[in-house]
Design a protein around this motif. Structure first.
Motif, short mmCIF file in Angstrom:
data_model
loop_
_atom_site.label_atom_id
_atom_site.label_comp_id
_atom_site.label_asym_id
_atom_site.label_seq_id
_atom_site.Cartn_x
_atom_site.Cartn_y
_atom_site.Cartn_z
N SER A 6 0.89 -1.42 0.26
CA SER A 6 -0.20 0.04 0.18
C SER A 6 0.73 1.44 0.07
N ALA A 7 -0.15 2.27 -0.48
CA ALA A 7 1.14 3.57 0.09
C ALA A 7 -0.41 4.37 0.16
N LEU A 8 0.65 6.05 0.88
CA LEU A 8 0.27 7.09 1.21
C LEU A 8 0.79 8.47 1.32
N PRO A 9 -0.32 9.40 -0.01
CA PRO A 9 0.26 10.56 0.25
C PRO A 9 1.20 11.08 1.19
N GLU A 10 2.08 11.77 1.37
CA GLU A 10 2.94 12.33 2.42
C GLU A 10 2.55 13.10 3.15
N HIS A 11 1.12 13.88 3.29
CA HIS A 11 0.51 15.00 3.70
C HIS A 11 -0.24 14.35 4.68
N LYS A 12 -0.71 14.07 6.28
CA LYS A 12 -1.67 13.83 7.01
C LYS A 12 -2.98 14.83 6.97
N VAL A 13 -3.97 14.77 6.83
CA VAL A 13 -4.41 15.79 7.44
C VAL A 13 -6.14 15.34 8.52
N THR A 14 -6.03 15.97 9.96
CA THR A 14 -6.82 15.68 10.59
C THR A 14 -8.21 16.15 10.39
N ASN A 15 -9.28 16.05 11.59
CA ASN A 15 -9.82 17.00 11.27
C ASN A 15 -10.17 18.27 11.42
N ALA A 16 -8.78 18.39 12.73
CA ALA A 16 -9.19 19.24 13.45
C ALA A 16 -8.22 20.89 12.31
N GLU A 17 -7.96 19.84 11.46
CA GLU A 17 -6.94 20.62 10.48
C GLU A 17 -7.45 20.74 9.30
N LEU A 18 -8.13 20.70 8.40
CA LEU A 18 -9.86 20.80 7.59
C LEU A 18 -10.90 21.66 8.33
N ALA A 19 -10.87 21.01 9.69
CA ALA A 19 -12.10 22.25 10.10
C ALA A 19 -11.41 23.59 9.83
N THR A 20 -10.23 24.59 9.55
CA THR A 20 -9.26 25.66 10.24
C THR A 20 -9.26 25.65 8.38
N ARG A 21 -10.05 25.27 7.42
CA ARG A 21 -10.76 25.77 6.15
C ARG A 21 -12.04 25.14 5.86
N VAL A 22 -12.76 24.59 6.17
CA VAL A 22 -13.79 23.83 5.71
C VAL A 22 -14.87 23.94 7.24
N ASP A 23 -16.13 24.43 7.30
CA ASP A 23 -17.12 24.72 7.97
C ASP A 23 -17.44 23.28 8.67
N THR A 24 -16.60 23.26 9.62
CA THR A 24 -16.84 21.74 10.52
C THR A 24 -16.26 21.32 11.40
N THR A 25 -16.45 20.65 12.02
CA THR A 25 -15.82 20.53 13.78
C THR A 25 -15.07 18.59 13.59
N ASP A 26 -14.45 18.62 14.22
CA ASP A 26 -14.08 16.86 14.44
C ASP A 26 -15.08 16.29 14.85
N GLU A 27 -15.83 16.85 16.08
CA GLU A 27 -16.85 16.24 17.24
C GLU A 27 -18.42 16.28 15.16
N TRP A 28 -18.25 16.56 15.04
CA TRP A 28 -19.50 16.48 14.12
C TRP A 28 -18.71 15.68 12.89
#
Length: 328
Positions: free
Chosen positions: A15-37
């Motif tokens: 298997s292979a994954l891209p280098e950049h891991k994006v957590t929910n917390a990081e995603l929430a800085t640019r998308v209207d969402t939250t880790d809890e949601w």
């Protein structure tokens, strides 16, 4: 050989994954969402997003190399490559041919399969048929996606669900005694499709319509309802064909859509949750890559062992769905 049947044995995975891991917390800085949601509705906590220079074919090539290393088989000995993807590098040629060239195993069969999240099951079943029919001896079956490139990052209900990655398996045609219940290989598989539900999960673009790539669109609640029914049904079909009970299964490796679908399908089949391989929490939904990604992780961490009876299953846009049972 007299008294034997041909099967496709799984020789190795990668298997292979891209280098950049994006957590929910990081995603929430640019998308209207939250880790809890996100966690409450999907079980997803992180995903990997392809960066510059990371493509479907580059991830597929890396996963394939790792599968070949695990199998102890040289790339030159591969005479069939099937790549399942909904996000190819180009409209054509097939990304499988790019992988073939990267590996240096030119001259054999190489093509892509488009069945979205069920793509790896479609590719696995197709490779199995070609191997059993004598069209090839050793195959690379790959699921690879860069789904982040077709997401609408303004649609918070869908963009949080997906990630990028690749997984691969090496298959080899072998002759086994059909009376040997412990003989390795793919035992049974079933595939289905129903085009009536196109509007529930699709991309709103394409060369012959909009001449654009388009973005993913999904009606999640309706997809969930169909997924649980369809997956439970196809799993029962494969068990019946193989002549085994659900209790005999050591592991289920499902498409990693979200935890609610995994839990609901397991309950419908009375499957113990500890037998279900789960990676959706840290990979999110990687479409055609999710099944081989989850399988490779479980093999490498020691959960899935040689001789185990493993069920693979998936459902995706189209709708397409399928399942396969293998002794690994």
């Amino acid at each position: 050989m007299s008294g034997t049947v041909r099967r496709s044995a799984i020789r190795g995975s990668g298997s292979a994954l891209p280098e950049h891991k994006v957590t929910n917390a990081e995603l929430a800085t640019r998308v209207d969402t939250t880790d809890e949601w996100i966690v409450e509705r999907t079980g997803i906590r992180a995903r990997y997003i392809a960066g510059e220079g990371e493509t479907t074919s580059s991830l597929a090539t890396l996963a394939a190399r790792r599968a070949l290393d695990a199998a102890g088989i040289a790339a030159a000995d591969i005479d069939l490559i099937i790549l399942a993807t909904a996000t190819p590098d180009q409209t054509f040629p097939a990304s499988a041919t790019i992988v073939q060239h990267n590996l240096g195993c030119n001259g054999g069969i190489a093509f892509d399969i488009a069945a979205v999240c069920s793509g790896f099951l479609y590719a696995l079943t197709t490779a199995d048929a070609l191997l059993r029919g004598g069209n090839a001896r050793r195959a690379l079956v790959i699921g690879a996606e860069t789904f982040s490139r077709i997401l609408d990052w303004e649609d918070r209900t869908t963009c949080v669900l997906f990630g990028d990655g690749a997984g691969a398996m090496v298959l080899e045609a072998i002759d086994v005694d059909p009376s040997d219940v412990n003989a390795p290989g793919i035992i049974a598989s079933r595939l289905h499709a129903d085009g009536a539900h196109n509007d529930l999960l699709y991309v709103d673009g394409g060369p012959s319509t909009t001449q654009t790539v388009g973005k993913l669109r999904m009606k999640g609640r309706e997809v969930f309802r169909h997924a649980v029914v369809n997956l439970a049904g196809v799993l029962e079909e494969v068990l019946t064909e193989a002549g085994v009970t659900v209790e005999a299964i050591d592991w289920v490796v499902p498409h990693q859509a979200n935890m609610r679908i995994l839990d609901a399908t397991a309950r419908k089949l009375s499957l113990p949750p500890e037998k279900v391989i789960v990676t959706v929490d840290h990979h999110a939904n990687t479409s055609a890559a999710s099944v081989p990604l989850a399988y490779d992780e479980a093999v490498r961490d020691g959960r899935i062992k040689s001789g185990d009876l493993v069920m693979f299953e998936a459902m995706g846009g189209g709708f397409t769905w399928g399942a396969a049972l293998a002794r690994v």
